[in-house]
Design an enzyme around this catalytic site. Structure first.
Site, PDB file in Angstrom:
ATOM      1  CE1 TYR A 175      -3.371  -2.649   0.005  1.00 52.84           C
ATOM      2  CE2 TYR A 175      -4.091  -1.881   2.145  1.00 52.84           C
ATOM      3  CZ  TYR A 175      -4.263  -2.701   1.043  1.00 52.84           C
ATOM      4  OH  TYR A 175      -5.331  -3.568   1.006  1.00 52.84           O
ATOM      5  CE  LYS A 196       2.523 -17.765   0.672  1.00 49.84           C
ATOM      6  NZ  LYS A 196       2.069 -19.084   1.003  1.00 49.84           N
ATOM      7  CG  ASP A 220      -0.563 -19.527   2.614  1.00 50.35           C
ATOM      8  OD1 ASP A 220       0.103 -19.476   3.671  1.00 50.35           O
ATOM      9  OD2 ASP A 220      -0.135 -20.046   1.567  1.00 50.35           O
ATOM     10  CG  ASP A 227      -7.326  -4.064   3.978  1.00 52.68           C
ATOM     11  OD1 ASP A 227      -8.393  -4.070   4.631  1.00 52.68           O
ATOM     12  OD2 ASP A 227      -7.180  -3.437   2.912  1.00 52.68           O
ATOM     13  CG  ASP A 272     -12.496  -6.834   5.387  1.00 51.09           C
ATOM     14  OD1 ASP A 272     -12.101  -6.032   6.247  1.00 51.09           O
ATOM     15  OD2 ASP A 272     -13.124  -6.487   4.376  1.00 51.09           O
TER      16      ASP A 272
HETATM   17 MG    MG Z   1     -10.306  -3.152   4.252  1.00 52.74          MG
END
Ligand code: MG
Ligand code: NAI
Length: 326
Positions: free
Chosen positions: A119, A166, A198, A222, A226
């Site tokens: 990001y 990872k 993962d 992020d 969720d």
């Molecule tokens: Mg989000």
């Protein structure tokens, strides 16, 4: 209490859940609220999703409460996190008694790196066929996150923390992240356990009690938070704090929810719980606990919005929370 709190409703259900959270803050304290604009609507009007004035106001305030921005989310929230110098995004995900959850035993906190990773904004279109992204990982940002994690674990009374990464594939970037985080924890005498991100996704679904505090790179935090929202009953329940050295910005994890925006049925819990985190940040821990208890009590047996299987509106839930604060 007379701290200055910047309030940015943003777009969509931000305009519904942020006023709910502000009414709760008004009920427990005596703050000065300063409204500011950001998001799709202000971009349509002025050409800019994040006016400089908003950025400056947020940078100078004691704390900010933000709703969500739509299409312009990245143009708004990334610079706002920078405005408060935020290096960590704290995202608690817990199930509440009475709420139908896939995994009612979930009680996790994600500590997400908040400045870099994928990001960091270094994306390029090199040809009609090829686009690239530069993933940025610094030892300094990883260490700062780890130092915060060590303090956080101590305050929470956790045994240590997991580091999700990872590094088996992204050896250089996630390798640096993992090494820096683990080194700091070792120095601070805090136990860590590594988990590939993962594998974490599967393991947390099967048995979330294996995890407590989870430190992750930006994108992983992020996505995985969720995912955890799915385990506890939806995005309407997850608050977050973007914490910087002095300043901080609080926001629900969810977005503008265009599918329900304007209907008055958005779940205000995530925004109100974000306001509780804001109270903690300003040093009003008792008021924060009261707000959390009121939200929990309403979730247990009060009115519910449709995302939780009820037919109540945002205002009904907010009024119930305010009543239980009395
Ligand atoms: Mg989000
Ligand atoms: P979203 O979080 O807005 O919605 C996902 C689903 O969860 C929808 O079905 C929505 O109705 C439901 N939902 C979310 N919050 C809810 C609440 N409080 N009560 C009841 N239901 C709720 O994510 P989506 O649909 O991926 O994104 C919509 C817009 O929001 C996009 O334009 C995106 O860019 C933006 N967004 C902004 C963020 C920010 O400003 N920080 C964060 C995430 C998305």
């Amino acid at each position: 209490m007379s701290e200055e709190i910047v309030v940015i409703e943003g777009d969509g259900i931000g305009k519904e859940v942020v006023p709910a959270a502000v009414s709760v803050l008004e009920a427990v304290g005596d703050f000065r609220f300063v409204g500011a604009e950001a998001g799709d609507a202000v971009k349509d009007e002025t050409g800019e999703a994040l006016p400089q004035e908003t950025y400056d106001t947020v940078a100078e305030a004691d704390a900010t409460l933000f709703g969500a921005a739509g299409e312009t989310a990245a143009d708004v929230i990334l610079p706002l996190r920078e405005a408060v110098g935020s290096f960590v995004n704290v995202r608690p995900a817990r199930a509440y008694p009475g709420v139908d959850a896939v995994r009612p035993e979930t009680d996790l906190v994600f500590l997400r790196e908040n400045t870099e990773g994928v990001y960091s904004g270094h994306e390029d279109r090199l040809s009609d066929d090829l686009s690239t992204l530069t993933r940025v990982v610094t030892t300094s940002a990883s260490e700062r996150l780890a130092e915060f994690a060590c303090e956080y674990v101590d305050e929470r009374g956790a045994d240590g923390f997991h580091v999700a990464h990872k590094a088996n594939v992204m050896r250089e970037t996630d390798g640096r992240f993992r090494d820096a985080v683990v080194d700091v924890a070792e120095r601070e005498g805090v136990e860590t356990e590594e988990v590939l991100m993962d594998a974490f996704a599967t393991r947390v679904c099967l048995d979330p009690t294996q995890f407590d505090v989870v430190v992750c790179p930006n994108l992983a935090g992020d996505v995985l938070s969720d995912l955890a929202a799915g385990l506890v009953g939806g995005l309407g329940l997850l608050p977050s704090a973007n914490v910087g050295p002095d300043n901080a910005l609080f926001e629900p994890v969810h977005g503008t929810a265009p599918d329900i925006a304007g209907e008055g049925v958005a779940n205000p819990s995530a925004a109100i719980l974000s306001a509780a985190m804001l109270l903690d940040h300003l040093g009003y821990g008792d008021a924060a606990d009261d707000v959390r208890a009121a939200v929990e009590s309403v979730l247990a047996d009060g009115p519910r919005t449709p995302d939780l299987g009820g037919d109540a509106g945002t205002e009904d839930v907010t009024t119930a929370v305010l009543k239980r604060l009395d």
